[in-house]
Design an enzyme around this catalytic site. Structure first.
Site, PDB file in Angstrom:
ATOM      1  N   GLU A 167      63.259   2.630 -17.427  1.00 54.28           N
ATOM      2  CA  GLU A 167      63.639   3.356 -16.201  1.00 54.28           C
ATOM      3  C   GLU A 167      62.972   4.724 -16.088  1.00 54.28           C
ATOM      4  OE1 GLU A 167      65.754   1.767 -18.166  1.00 54.28           O
ATOM      5  OE2 GLU A 167      66.972   0.406 -16.923  1.00 54.28           O
ATOM      6  N   PHE A 188      82.534  -0.893 -18.368  1.00 54.94           N
ATOM      7  CA  PHE A 188      81.274  -1.304 -18.976  1.00 54.94           C
ATOM      8  C   PHE A 188      80.095  -0.673 -18.220  1.00 54.94           C
ATOM      9  CE2 PHE A 188      77.725  -4.441 -19.116  1.00 54.94           C
ATOM     10  CZ  PHE A 188      77.383  -4.216 -20.440  1.00 54.94           C
ATOM     11  N   GLN A 189      79.200  -0.054 -18.963  1.00 51.62           N
ATOM     12  CA  GLN A 189      78.015   0.618 -18.409  1.00 51.62           C
ATOM     13  C   GLN A 189      78.349   1.654 -17.358  1.00 51.62           C
ATOM     14  OE1 GLN A 189      75.030  -2.453 -17.531  1.00 51.62           O
ATOM     15  NE2 GLN A 189      74.332  -2.159 -19.631  1.00 51.62           N
ATOM     16  N   LYS A 196      79.072  -1.052  -7.254  1.00 50.91           N
ATOM     17  CA  LYS A 196      78.706  -2.445  -7.007  1.00 50.91           C
ATOM     18  C   LYS A 196      79.485  -3.040  -5.835  1.00 50.91           C
ATOM     19  CE  LYS A 196      77.725  -6.817  -9.228  1.00 50.91           C
ATOM     20  NZ  LYS A 196      77.654  -7.584 -10.474  1.00 50.91           N
ATOM     21  N   MET A 224      48.913  20.585 -28.947  1.00 51.79           N
ATOM     22  CA  MET A 224      49.437  21.844 -28.403  1.00 51.79           C
ATOM     23  C   MET A 224      50.392  22.486 -29.410  1.00 51.79           C
ATOM     24  SD  MET A 224      49.180  23.923 -26.049  1.00 51.79           S
ATOM     25  CE  MET A 224      48.682  23.475 -24.402  1.00 51.79           C
TER      26      MET A 224
HETATM   27  C1  LIG Z   1      51.602  22.905 -21.580  1.00 53.33           C
HETATM   28  C2  LIG Z   1      51.727  23.623 -20.280  1.00 53.33           C
HETATM   29  C3  LIG Z   1      50.961  24.757 -20.047  1.00 53.33           C
HETATM   30  C4  LIG Z   1      51.013  25.400 -18.819  1.00 53.33           C
HETATM   31  N1  LIG Z   1      50.166  26.466 -18.598  1.00 53.33           N
HETATM   32  C5  LIG Z   1      50.055  26.958 -17.341  1.00 53.33           C
HETATM   33  C6  LIG Z   1      49.054  27.928 -17.017  1.00 53.33           C
HETATM   34  O1  LIG Z   1      48.278  28.355 -17.843  1.00 53.33           O
HETATM   35  N2  LIG Z   1      48.971  28.338 -15.740  1.00 53.33           N
HETATM   36  C7  LIG Z   1      49.801  27.858 -14.763  1.00 53.33           C
HETATM   37  O2  LIG Z   1      49.646  28.233 -13.607  1.00 53.33           O
HETATM   38  N3  LIG Z   1      50.775  26.993 -15.052  1.00 53.33           N
HETATM   39  C8  LIG Z   1      50.904  26.519 -16.306  1.00 53.33           C
HETATM   40  N4  LIG Z   1      51.865  25.573 -16.569  1.00 53.33           N
HETATM   41  C9  LIG Z   1      52.755  25.133 -15.483  1.00 53.33           C
HETATM   42  C10 LIG Z   1      53.954  26.045 -15.312  1.00 53.33           C
HETATM   43  O3  LIG Z   1      54.921  25.713 -16.272  1.00 53.33           O
HETATM   44  C11 LIG Z   1      54.567  25.890 -13.891  1.00 53.33           C
HETATM   45  O4  LIG Z   1      54.888  24.552 -13.660  1.00 53.33           O
HETATM   46  C12 LIG Z   1      53.612  26.309 -12.800  1.00 53.33           C
HETATM   47  O5  LIG Z   1      52.982  27.531 -13.114  1.00 53.33           O
HETATM   48  C13 LIG Z   1      54.373  26.468 -11.485  1.00 53.33           C
HETATM   49  O6  LIG Z   1      53.480  26.406 -10.442  1.00 53.33           O
HETATM   50  P1  LIG Z   1      53.780  27.055  -9.026  1.00 53.33           P
HETATM   51  O7  LIG Z   1      54.094  28.503  -9.176  1.00 53.33           O
HETATM   52  O8  LIG Z   1      52.662  26.682  -8.164  1.00 53.33           O
HETATM   53  O9  LIG Z   1      55.154  26.432  -8.559  1.00 53.33           O
HETATM   54  P2  LIG Z   1      55.668  24.993  -8.153  1.00 53.33           P
HETATM   55  O10 LIG Z   1      56.576  24.516  -9.209  1.00 53.33           O
HETATM   56  O11 LIG Z   1      54.606  24.111  -7.680  1.00 53.33           O
HETATM   57  O12 LIG Z   1      56.634  25.439  -6.962  1.00 53.33           O
HETATM   58  C14 LIG Z   1      56.218  25.484  -5.657  1.00 53.33           C
HETATM   59  C15 LIG Z   1      56.745  26.708  -4.942  1.00 53.33           C
HETATM   60  O13 LIG Z   1      56.348  26.567  -3.584  1.00 53.33           O
HETATM   61  C16 LIG Z   1      57.466  26.571  -2.735  1.00 53.33           C
HETATM   62  N5  LIG Z   1      57.244  25.634  -1.652  1.00 53.33           N
HETATM   63  C17 LIG Z   1      57.420  24.302  -1.623  1.00 53.33           C
HETATM   64  N6  LIG Z   1      57.111  23.795  -0.428  1.00 53.33           N
HETATM   65  C18 LIG Z   1      56.712  24.836   0.343  1.00 53.33           C
HETATM   66  C19 LIG Z   1      56.283  24.965   1.690  1.00 53.33           C
HETATM   67  N7  LIG Z   1      56.171  23.911   2.505  1.00 53.33           N
HETATM   68  N8  LIG Z   1      55.979  26.198   2.158  1.00 53.33           N
HETATM   69  C20 LIG Z   1      56.105  27.292   1.348  1.00 53.33           C
HETATM   70  N9  LIG Z   1      56.510  27.231   0.073  1.00 53.33           N
HETATM   71  C21 LIG Z   1      56.805  26.020  -0.429  1.00 53.33           C
HETATM   72  C22 LIG Z   1      58.643  26.210  -3.608  1.00 53.33           C
HETATM   73  O14 LIG Z   1      59.841  26.736  -3.058  1.00 53.33           O
HETATM   74  C23 LIG Z   1      58.257  26.815  -4.951  1.00 53.33           C
HETATM   75  O15 LIG Z   1      58.648  28.165  -5.018  1.00 53.33           O
HETATM   76  C24 LIG Z   1      51.868  24.933 -17.810  1.00 53.33           C
HETATM   77  C25 LIG Z   1      52.664  23.826 -18.051  1.00 53.33           C
HETATM   78  C26 LIG Z   1      52.591  23.151 -19.266  1.00 53.33           C
HETATM   79  C27 LIG Z   1      53.421  21.946 -19.461  1.00 53.33           C
HETATM   80  C1  LIG Z   2      59.130  14.724 -24.082  1.00 56.55           C
HETATM   81  C2  LIG Z   2      58.510  15.895 -24.757  1.00 56.55           C
HETATM   82  N1  LIG Z   2      58.755  16.137 -26.066  1.00 56.55           N
HETATM   83  C3  LIG Z   2      58.164  17.190 -26.668  1.00 56.55           C
HETATM   84  C4  LIG Z   2      57.329  18.027 -25.997  1.00 56.55           C
HETATM   85  C5  LIG Z   2      56.684  19.231 -26.684  1.00 56.55           C
HETATM   86  N2  LIG Z   2      55.230  19.092 -26.717  1.00 56.55           N
HETATM   87  C6  LIG Z   2      54.428  19.703 -25.820  1.00 56.55           C
HETATM   88  S1  LIG Z   2      52.825  19.349 -26.022  1.00 56.55           S
HETATM   89  C7  LIG Z   2      53.139  18.351 -27.334  1.00 56.55           C
HETATM   90  C8  LIG Z   2      52.033  17.649 -28.063  1.00 56.55           C
HETATM   91  C9  LIG Z   2      51.418  16.577 -27.255  1.00 56.55           C
HETATM   92  O1  LIG Z   2      50.574  15.834 -28.067  1.00 56.55           O
HETATM   93  P1  LIG Z   2      49.442  14.900 -27.489  1.00 56.55           P
HETATM   94  O2  LIG Z   2      50.011  14.029 -26.421  1.00 56.55           O
HETATM   95  O3  LIG Z   2      48.742  14.227 -28.586  1.00 56.55           O
HETATM   96  O4  LIG Z   2      48.503  15.924 -26.728  1.00 56.55           O
HETATM   97  P2  LIG Z   2      47.486  17.039 -27.324  1.00 56.55           P
HETATM   98  O5  LIG Z   2      48.202  18.341 -27.239  1.00 56.55           O
HETATM   99  O6  LIG Z   2      47.149  16.662 -28.715  1.00 56.55           O
HETATM  100  O7  LIG Z   2      46.339  16.984 -26.390  1.00 56.55           O
HETATM  101  C10 LIG Z   2      54.505  18.332 -27.609  1.00 56.55           C
HETATM  102  C11 LIG Z   2      55.132  17.599 -28.723  1.00 56.55           C
HETATM  103  C12 LIG Z   2      57.132  17.740 -24.619  1.00 56.55           C
HETATM  104  N3  LIG Z   2      56.358  18.524 -23.852  1.00 56.55           N
HETATM  105  N4  LIG Z   2      57.696  16.666 -24.041  1.00 56.55           N
END
Ligand SMILES: Cc1cc2nc3c(=O)[nH]c(=O)nc-3n(C[C@H](O)[C@H](O)[C@H](O)COP(=O)(O)OP(=O)(O)OC[C@H]3O[C@@H](n4cnc5c(N)ncnc54)[C@H](O)[C@@H]3O)c2cc1C
Ligand SMILES: Cc1ncc(C[n+]2csc(CCOP(=O)(O)OP(=O)(O)O)c2C)c(N)n1
Ligand SMILES: [Mg+2]
Lengths: 564, 155
Positions: A50, A112-113, A162, A477
């Protein structure tokens, strides 16, 4: 004519234009499956877990802008769906999830469930409904789609006991809906927009900082027009990639923790920050105390609670991006004031200097397959026009940095929740929405194993997804953080006992490839793309200790990046 | 708010999920049976109150929200205070209840139960005036609020 609740549900989905429904059956939803069986308008896609149903619906939504729909049974079906619901919630993705529920008169009896799906999902949905009377069902579905897709989009859960799916009622699908308690603001305040335009024109060191809201609000064309009208630099968040053409000369790349040197330096030194549909996430701002110290800030967002949440802004504008940007464009055309050409010219000179740092360069002579090289090859082989989904980790950052997205809806990843396991099921959703498009899933050997079972779904529906696994044998990472901040104590970040992904892909009836030599990268990519109607699992054995650069360490400002 | 099952838990859930304080919360149906009215007393910096306001407004069940403390308003809370009442204390509590406009609504040989309806602050003052070891039990309803003058949530 009276219909059963199950039939009303299916007919309502049809009315909403739903073509694909991603789901998994179980006791509580059997009436619904029976109704689905007896029609052909709504096609049900059987996933293998799911979580994948919700991610697939999410990918469908992210690549089309329409609500994705998932159907799961009560109890474990619902709990398995929660990760996908939370993922969509954090990134504001429109989605409607139908969860089965036990008989109304059994609710609360530990039947159940039975789980309290409404309670469990409440903090990670835009709204949820428990339907207790079949007479309310059609209107509830209408409301669910309306809420999911308007304002700041988000997932909506409908919990359906259901007995309600068996009970009968007259079917009338409402044409329109209005709710006294829900009226999202679309039009920005004209006075505020004027103030913003004046501030923008007075800028000497401006930058557009734009995010997922521009994609969600379909404002990419307006953003491009406005930015080019002014000749101001643009940076995107991870979620905004594609909202401004990455190959355009005004584009500085992504900003934030793994953003480019030029984007982060331009942010840090700007005097007017024009934030559009971006929410000042902590991955973007770095240390809030040090964030854009010289800037006046304009912020356009449809959700008032995004404004001045993390960073106090000077000109807040609540409204939809398209609407507000169109107003701005019109005001600029009507007015005779122009940006200060001299100042903007000097600003561009400074930015060009920062660009000279060439922060995304990497070692091409190591003899090892470099992850960056793989993404560049993917970009070339797909002419920069593929739908690219991603999992979470280093590979996600490299995909974001090295694949130049020129169009919105092409870059599909979990930014807010950072959900490993998202990439493959999301790619399925994208491929259903765009059957003829090239869909690539960039993943890691860690992430892919979180929803690997979906290779079976891909076989059943002949989904020719191209899986690009950057296999560094590490939870890369995590390893990178341990290298930088824990003196290289790699606790549990080594991925031991990996499967043979080639054989694994083959056992699912797909094509598998292993690429270990940098010289083979381009050829393999080309060959994989030629297999138009096959899923190809490309297992790239990459340099295991490569790091993502630039990087802003915790507590640092945007101007304090670690470069290669 | 919409008078719907679950509306209350959405508000309560929001406060706990986002780490806001709830000092008190009261809710009951209004003159329009499809609506219920909630008064929440909370505290925080200006920025936090702004976020709380925005986040509450975002809840689909919330029809209208006002920050009563931005304007002239009336606050009332009811408290039931059960005290040990023997000997001289019986007269003393009667006097005290009179001073605070409270009523003694239940009497036994050894106890009084006093009902007091007033602002939260006055109730705190009343409680402070009673010796802590004389208090058997206290129930407070939480504050309900309404704007002064003709203004209402409908306007
Ligand atoms: C491993 C990892 C590393 C990351 N590193 C980075 C990084 O280096 N740099 C980075 O930028 N992010 C990074 N992120 C992502 C970060 O965590 C956020 O998800 C991201 O920065 C949010 O993007 P955003 O500000 O565009 O917001 P979003 O989450 O895209 O939110 C959208 C915003 O726009 C608004 N909005 C929606 N619809 C409309 C509309 N029609 N008109 C006006 N406003 C609207 C919403 O209200 C909201 O405030 C990383 C994520 C991970 C998992
Ligand atoms: C469901 C979940 N569990 C744990 C994490 C924490 N986490 C972020 S990046 C990462 C490693 C991911 O490994 P891999 O898919 O091999 O990618 P790589 O960074 O090696 O490119 C982990 C464990 C997460 N983001 N999501
Ligand atoms: Mg890895």
């Amino acid at each position: 004519m009276e219909l059963t609740g199950a039939e009303i549900l299916v007919r309502s989905l049809k009315e909403e234009g739903v073509k694909h429904l991603f789901g998994y059956p179980g006791g509580a939803v059997l009436h619904i499956y029976d109704a689905l069986y007896q029609q052909e308008d709504v096609k049900h896609v059987l996933v293998r877990h799911e979580q994948a149903a919700t991610h697939a619906a999410d990918g469908y939504a992210r690549s089309t802008g329409k609500a994705g729909v998932a159907l799961v049974t009560s109890g474990p079906g619902a709990t398995n769906a929660v990760t996908g619901i939370a993922t969509a919630y954090m990134d504001s993705i429109p989605m409607v999830v139908i969860t089965g529920q036990v008989f109304t008169n059994m609710i609360g009896n530990d039947a159940f469930q039975e789980v309290d799906s409404i309670g469990i999902t409440r903090p990670c949905v835009k709204h949820n409904f428990l339907v207790k009377d079949v007479a309310d069902l059609a209107e509830t579905i209408k409301k669910a789609f309306y809420i999911a897709t308007t304002g700041r989009p988000g997932p909506v859960v409908i919990d359906l006991p259901k007995d309600v799916t068996a009970a009968k009622a007259e079917f009338n699908y409402p044409k329109e809906i209005s709710m006294r308690s829900y009226n999202p603001v679309v039009e920005g305040h004209i006075g505020q927009i004027k103030r913003a335009v004046t501030m923008m024109l007075s800028a000497r060191r401006p930058i557009f900082y734009t995010g997922g809201g521009v994609v969600l609000g379909r404002g990419a064309a307006e953003l491009t027009e406005l930015a080019q009208q002014l000749n101001y630099p643009v940076t995107n968040t991870l979620m905004g990639l594609g909202a401004y053409p990455a190959t355009d000369k005004q584009f500085l790349g992504m900003l934030g923790m793994h953003g480019t040197y030029e984007a982060n330096m331009t942010m840090h030194h700007c005097d007017v920050l024009i934030a559009i549909g971006a929410r000042f996430d902590d991955r973007v701002t770095g240390n809030i105390e040090k964030f854009c110290p010289h800037a006046k800030i304009i912020h356009v967002d449809i959700d008032p609670s995004s404004i001045s949440k993390n960073v106090k802004v000077d000109v807040p504008i609540v409204g939809s991006v398209t609407n507000v940007l169109q107003e701005m464009i019109a005001m600029l055309k009507e007015g005779d004031k122009k940006p200060d050409e001299q100042a903007i010219g000097d600003w561009w000179k400074q930015i060009t200097e920062w660009r000279g740092a060439d922060c995304l360069k990497y070692d091409t002579e190591s003899g090892k397959v470099k992850p960056q090289q793989v993404i560049e090859a993917l970009y070339r082989e797909t002419n920069g026009d593929a739908y690219v989904t991603s999992d979470v980790g280093q590979h996600q950052m490299w995909a974001a940095q090295y694949y130049k997205f020129d169009k919105p809806y092409r870059w599909i990843n979990s930014g807010g929740l950072g959900t490993m396991g998202f990439g493959l099921p999301a790619a399925m959703g994208v491929q259903f929405a765009h059957p003829d498009a090239t869909v690539a899933c960039v993943t890691g050997e860690g992430s892919i194993q979180m929803c690997i079972q979906e290779l079976s779904t891909c076989l059943q529906y002949s989904l020719p997804i191209k899986i690009v696994a950057l296999n560094n044998r590490y939870l890369g990472m995590v390893r990178q953080w341990q290298e930088f901040f824990y003196d290289g104590r790699y606790a549990m970040s080594y991925m031991d006992a990996l499967p043979d992904f080639v054989k694994l892909a083959e056992s699912y009836g797909h094509v598998g490839m292993r690429i270990e030599n940098p010289a083979d990268v381009d050829g393999a990519m080309e060959e994989a793309m030629k297999l138009k109607d096959r899923l190809v699992f490309m297992d790239f054995v990459t340099d295991s200790e490569e790091n993502v650069y630039p990087m802003i360490p915790a507590g640092a400002g945007l101007n304090e990046m670690i470069l290669v | 708010m919409e008078n719907e099952a679950g509306a209350l838990s959405r508000v309560a859930g929001l406060f706990s999920a986002r780490g806001y304080n709830i000092e008190s919360l009261t809710v009951a149906p209004t003159e329009d049976p499809s609506l219920s009215r909630m008064t929440v007393v909370t505290s925080g910096s200006e920025e936090i109150i702004e976020q709380i306001t925005k986040q509450l407004n975002k809840l689909i069940d919330v029809v209208k929200l006002v920050n009563l403390s931005e304007d002239e308003h009336i606050e009332r809370e009811m408290a039931l205070i059960k005290v040990k009442a023997v000997g001289e204390a019986r007269e003393e509590y009667k006097r005290l209840a009179d001073i605070f406009n409270g009523r003694i609504i239940d009497v036994t040989e050894a106890s009084y139960t006093i009902e007091l309806t007033d602002s939260g602050d006055r109730i705190v003052e009343f409680i402070a005036a009673i010796n802590a070891d004389q208090i058997i039990e206290i129930v407070r309803s939480g504050v309900s609020g309404i704007a002064r003058g003709e203004k209402s949530l409908h306007s």
